[in-house]
Design a protein around this motif. Sequence first.
Motif, PDB file in Angstrom:
ATOM      1  N   GLN A  36       1.032  -0.483   6.071  1.00  0.00           N
ATOM      2  CA  GLN A  36       1.876  -1.660   6.220  1.00  0.00           C
ATOM      3  C   GLN A  36       1.520  -2.670   5.133  1.00  0.00           C
ATOM      4  O   GLN A  36       0.351  -2.819   4.778  1.00  0.00           O
ATOM      5  CB  GLN A  36       1.643  -2.306   7.591  1.00  0.00           C
ATOM      6  N   ALA A  37       2.519  -3.380   4.633  1.00  0.00           N
ATOM      7  CA  ALA A  37       2.281  -4.410   3.615  1.00  0.00           C
ATOM      8  C   ALA A  37       1.282  -5.450   4.105  1.00  0.00           C
ATOM      9  O   ALA A  37       0.474  -5.955   3.323  1.00  0.00           O
ATOM     10  CB  ALA A  37       3.590  -5.064   3.200  1.00  0.00           C
ATOM     11  N   SER A  38       1.305  -5.736   5.398  1.00  0.00           N
ATOM     12  CA  SER A  38       0.386  -6.736   5.960  1.00  0.00           C
ATOM     13  C   SER A  38      -1.072  -6.285   5.899  1.00  0.00           C
ATOM     14  O   SER A  38      -1.980  -7.098   6.032  1.00  0.00           O
ATOM     15  CB  SER A  38       0.770  -7.053   7.406  1.00  0.00           C
ATOM     16  N   GLN A  39      -1.312  -4.994   5.679  1.00  0.00           N
ATOM     17  CA  GLN A  39      -2.667  -4.454   5.588  1.00  0.00           C
ATOM     18  C   GLN A  39      -3.203  -4.451   4.163  1.00  0.00           C
ATOM     19  O   GLN A  39      -4.356  -4.073   3.944  1.00  0.00           O
ATOM     20  CB  GLN A  39      -2.696  -3.023   6.131  1.00  0.00           C
ATOM     21  N   ASP A  41      -4.901  -5.114   0.686  1.00  0.00           N
ATOM     22  CA  ASP A  41      -6.021  -5.894   0.157  1.00  0.00           C
ATOM     23  C   ASP A  41      -5.572  -6.730  -1.026  1.00  0.00           C
ATOM     24  O   ASP A  41      -6.114  -7.798  -1.283  1.00  0.00           O
ATOM     25  CB  ASP A  41      -7.157  -4.959  -0.274  1.00  0.00           C
ATOM     26  N   THR A  43      -1.935  -7.152  -4.056  1.00  0.00           N
ATOM     27  CA  THR A  43      -0.601  -6.767  -4.514  1.00  0.00           C
ATOM     28  C   THR A  43      -0.648  -6.529  -6.010  1.00  0.00           C
ATOM     29  O   THR A  43      -1.245  -7.316  -6.751  1.00  0.00           O
ATOM     30  CB  THR A  43       0.417  -7.878  -4.185  1.00  0.00           C
ATOM     31  N   THR A  65      -6.302  -0.808   0.041  1.00  0.00           N
ATOM     32  CA  THR A  65      -4.864  -0.720   0.288  1.00  0.00           C
ATOM     33  C   THR A  65      -4.144  -1.620  -0.705  1.00  0.00           C
ATOM     34  O   THR A  65      -4.426  -2.817  -0.781  1.00  0.00           O
ATOM     35  CB  THR A  65      -4.527  -1.151   1.732  1.00  0.00           C
ATOM     36  N   ARG A  67      -0.451  -3.019  -2.208  1.00  0.00           N
ATOM     37  CA  ARG A  67       0.990  -3.236  -2.029  1.00  0.00           C
ATOM     38  C   ARG A  67       1.570  -3.280  -3.432  1.00  0.00           C
ATOM     39  O   ARG A  67       1.280  -4.182  -4.203  1.00  0.00           O
ATOM     40  CB  ARG A  67       1.245  -4.550  -1.298  1.00  0.00           C
ATOM     41  N   GLU A 149       9.193  -1.938  -2.712  1.00  0.00           N
ATOM     42  CA  GLU A 149       7.764  -1.991  -2.413  1.00  0.00           C
ATOM     43  C   GLU A 149       7.294  -0.662  -1.858  1.00  0.00           C
ATOM     44  O   GLU A 149       8.059   0.060  -1.224  1.00  0.00           O
ATOM     45  CB  GLU A 149       7.459  -3.068  -1.363  1.00  0.00           C
ATOM     46  N   THR A 151       3.407   0.506  -0.073  1.00  0.00           N
ATOM     47  CA  THR A 151       2.028   0.127   0.249  1.00  0.00           C
ATOM     48  C   THR A 151       1.255   1.389   0.584  1.00  0.00           C
ATOM     49  O   THR A 151       1.718   2.223   1.364  1.00  0.00           O
ATOM     50  CB  THR A 151       2.000  -0.873   1.424  1.00  0.00           C
TER      51      THR A 151
END
Length: 183
Positions: A36-39, A41, A43, A65, A67, A149, A151
Amino acid sequence: MFLRVLGLSASIAGSLVSAAWADAPAGGYAFGAPAQASQADRTVEIVLGDMFYRPAAVEVKAGETLRFVLKNEGSLLHEFNLGDAAMHARHQQEMLKMQQSGMLTPTGMKQGTAEHGQMAGMDHGAMPHGGMTHDDPNSVLVPPGQTAELTWTFKEATGLEFACNVPGHYQAGMVGRVVVQPR
Protein backbone atom coordinates in the motif's frame (compact mmCIF):
# COMPACT_ATOMS: atom_id res chain seq x y z
CA MET A 1 -5.26 -0.73 -4.51
CA PHE A 2 -1.56 -1.26 -5.19
CA LEU A 3 -1.43 0.21 -8.71
CA ARG A 4 -3.13 3.42 -9.72
CA VAL A 5 -3.35 5.45 -12.87
CA LEU A 6 -4.04 9.01 -11.81
CA GLY A 7 -6.28 11.31 -13.80
CA LEU A 8 -8.04 8.57 -15.78
CA SER A 9 -11.65 7.48 -15.59
CA ALA A 10 -12.28 4.38 -13.51
CA SER A 11 -13.15 2.30 -16.59
CA ILE A 12 -9.97 3.26 -18.45
CA ALA A 13 -7.78 2.83 -15.38
CA GLY A 14 -9.44 -0.51 -14.68
CA SER A 15 -8.68 -1.71 -18.18
CA LEU A 16 -5.03 -0.75 -17.84
CA VAL A 17 -4.14 -1.89 -14.34
CA SER A 18 -5.52 -3.59 -11.25
CA ALA A 19 -4.21 -4.96 -8.00
CA ALA A 20 -4.11 -8.63 -8.93
CA TRP A 21 -2.61 -10.63 -6.11
CA ALA A 22 -4.17 -13.79 -7.53
CA ASP A 23 -2.16 -13.50 -10.75
CA ALA A 24 1.23 -13.41 -9.01
CA PRO A 25 3.42 -16.41 -9.82
CA ALA A 26 3.16 -19.34 -7.41
CA GLY A 27 5.07 -18.39 -4.28
CA GLY A 28 5.03 -14.68 -5.16
CA TYR A 29 8.00 -12.75 -6.46
CA ALA A 30 11.52 -13.53 -5.22
CA PHE A 31 12.40 -9.82 -5.29
CA GLY A 32 9.47 -8.58 -3.19
CA ALA A 33 5.76 -7.87 -3.07
CA PRO A 34 3.26 -5.10 -3.78
CA ALA A 35 2.36 -2.81 -0.90
CA GLN A 36 0.00 0.00 0.00
CA ALA A 37 1.20 3.54 -0.72
CA SER A 38 0.59 4.36 2.95
CA GLN A 39 3.27 1.79 3.86
CA ALA A 40 5.99 3.47 1.78
CA ASP A 41 9.26 4.41 3.45
CA ARG A 42 9.87 6.92 0.67
CA THR A 43 8.63 8.10 -2.71
CA VAL A 44 10.71 8.03 -5.88
CA GLU A 45 9.56 9.96 -8.95
CA ILE A 46 10.51 8.47 -12.29
CA VAL A 47 9.98 10.26 -15.59
CA LEU A 48 9.12 8.02 -18.53
CA GLY A 49 10.25 9.63 -21.76
CA ASP A 50 10.25 8.15 -25.20
CA MET A 51 12.85 5.38 -24.78
CA PHE A 52 14.34 6.45 -21.44
CA TYR A 53 13.72 6.60 -17.71
CA ARG A 54 14.98 9.41 -15.48
CA PRO A 55 16.61 8.43 -13.18
CA ALA A 56 18.01 5.32 -14.85
CA ALA A 57 18.82 3.60 -11.57
CA VAL A 58 17.32 3.38 -8.09
CA GLU A 59 18.97 2.17 -4.89
CA VAL A 60 16.86 0.53 -2.21
CA LYS A 61 17.55 -1.39 0.99
CA ALA A 62 16.20 -4.92 1.42
CA GLY A 63 12.92 -4.63 3.31
CA GLU A 64 12.33 -1.03 2.18
CA THR A 65 9.01 -0.06 0.61
CA LEU A 66 9.13 2.43 -2.27
CA ARG A 67 6.22 4.32 -3.74
CA PHE A 68 7.06 4.98 -7.39
CA VAL A 69 5.34 7.98 -8.96
CA LEU A 70 5.60 7.45 -12.72
CA LYS A 71 5.15 10.44 -15.02
CA ASN A 72 4.93 9.70 -18.74
CA GLU A 73 6.26 12.83 -20.42
CA GLY A 74 6.65 11.06 -23.75
CA SER A 75 4.27 10.79 -26.68
CA LEU A 76 3.95 6.97 -26.48
CA LEU A 77 2.42 4.44 -24.10
CA HIS A 78 5.07 3.15 -21.70
CA GLU A 79 5.29 0.52 -19.02
CA PHE A 80 7.04 0.35 -15.66
CA ASN A 81 7.67 -3.31 -14.89
CA LEU A 82 9.86 -4.70 -12.10
CA GLY A 83 11.70 -7.96 -12.80
CA ASP A 84 14.89 -9.56 -14.03
CA ALA A 85 15.95 -9.83 -17.68
CA ALA A 86 14.34 -13.28 -18.09
CA MET A 87 11.01 -12.04 -16.71
CA HIS A 88 11.12 -9.04 -19.05
CA ALA A 89 11.86 -11.29 -22.05
CA ARG A 90 8.76 -13.39 -21.28
CA HIS A 91 6.61 -10.31 -20.77
CA GLN A 92 7.85 -8.78 -24.04
CA GLN A 93 6.42 -11.79 -25.89
CA GLU A 94 3.06 -11.28 -24.18
CA MET A 95 3.08 -7.57 -25.04
CA LEU A 96 3.96 -8.40 -28.66
CA LYS A 97 0.88 -10.66 -28.85
CA MET A 98 -1.22 -7.83 -27.45
CA GLN A 99 0.16 -5.48 -30.11
CA GLN A 100 -0.33 -7.98 -32.94
CA SER A 101 -3.93 -8.56 -31.86
CA GLY A 102 -4.66 -4.84 -32.02
CA MET A 103 -5.26 -4.53 -28.29
CA LEU A 104 -2.10 -2.50 -27.68
CA THR A 105 -1.53 0.67 -29.71
CA PRO A 106 1.40 3.12 -29.65
CA THR A 107 -0.50 5.41 -27.27
CA GLY A 108 -2.73 3.08 -25.24
CA MET A 109 -4.99 0.09 -25.18
CA LYS A 110 -7.98 0.01 -27.51
CA GLN A 111 -11.22 0.51 -25.64
CA GLY A 112 -13.19 -1.96 -27.74
CA THR A 113 -10.89 -4.94 -27.24
CA ALA A 114 -9.77 -4.05 -23.74
CA GLU A 115 -13.06 -2.81 -22.37
CA HIS A 116 -12.85 -5.34 -19.56
CA GLY A 117 -9.06 -5.71 -19.70
CA GLN A 118 -9.38 -8.95 -21.68
CA MET A 119 -7.98 -10.32 -24.91
CA ALA A 120 -9.17 -13.68 -26.21
CA GLY A 121 -6.59 -16.40 -26.72
CA MET A 122 -3.97 -14.99 -24.35
CA ASP A 123 -2.79 -17.08 -21.42
CA HIS A 124 -1.22 -14.32 -19.34
CA GLY A 125 -3.35 -13.34 -16.35
CA ALA A 126 -5.97 -15.86 -17.42
CA MET A 127 -9.50 -14.89 -16.59
CA PRO A 128 -12.56 -17.15 -16.31
CA HIS A 129 -13.56 -16.33 -19.91
CA GLY A 130 -10.14 -17.31 -21.30
CA GLY A 131 -9.04 -13.69 -21.75
CA MET A 132 -5.97 -11.87 -20.56
CA THR A 133 -5.30 -8.72 -18.63
CA HIS A 134 -2.35 -6.45 -18.07
CA ASP A 135 -2.65 -6.71 -14.32
CA ASP A 136 0.59 -8.05 -12.86
CA PRO A 137 1.17 -6.38 -9.49
CA ASN A 138 4.77 -5.58 -10.50
CA SER A 139 3.73 -3.67 -13.62
CA VAL A 140 1.78 -0.61 -14.71
CA LEU A 141 1.03 0.94 -18.10
CA VAL A 142 1.23 4.74 -18.28
CA PRO A 143 -0.41 6.51 -21.23
CA PRO A 144 1.21 9.68 -22.63
CA GLY A 145 0.74 12.69 -20.38
CA GLN A 146 -0.51 10.56 -17.47
CA THR A 147 0.84 9.74 -14.03
CA ALA A 148 0.62 6.36 -12.30
CA GLU A 149 1.90 4.78 -9.10
CA LEU A 150 3.30 1.45 -8.05
CA THR A 151 4.31 0.65 -4.45
CA TRP A 152 6.66 -2.24 -3.78
CA THR A 153 8.46 -3.80 -0.81
CA PHE A 154 11.83 -5.11 -1.91
CA LYS A 155 13.60 -8.29 -0.79
CA GLU A 156 17.24 -8.97 -1.45
CA ALA A 157 17.75 -9.44 -5.18
CA THR A 158 20.34 -9.23 -7.91
CA GLY A 159 19.83 -8.40 -11.55
CA LEU A 160 16.63 -6.48 -10.85
CA GLU A 161 15.49 -4.04 -13.52
CA PHE A 162 12.59 -1.75 -14.22
CA ALA A 163 11.71 -1.79 -17.88
CA CYS A 164 9.22 -0.93 -20.58
CA ASN A 165 8.16 -4.09 -22.39
CA VAL A 166 6.07 -2.41 -25.07
CA PRO A 167 7.48 -3.98 -28.26
CA GLY A 168 10.86 -2.47 -29.14
CA HIS A 169 11.13 -0.15 -26.13
CA TYR A 170 13.40 -2.37 -23.99
CA GLN A 171 15.64 -2.96 -27.00
CA ALA A 172 15.80 0.81 -27.62
CA GLY A 173 17.20 1.29 -24.11
CA MET A 174 14.12 1.82 -21.96
CA VAL A 175 15.45 -0.16 -19.02
CA GLY A 176 16.85 0.87 -15.64
CA ARG A 177 18.52 -0.83 -12.70
CA VAL A 178 17.25 -1.44 -9.19
CA VAL A 179 20.13 -1.98 -6.80
CA VAL A 180 18.94 -3.73 -3.64
CA GLN A 181 21.40 -3.24 -0.77
CA PRO A 182 21.44 -5.64 2.17
CA ARG A 183 19.86 -4.40 5.39
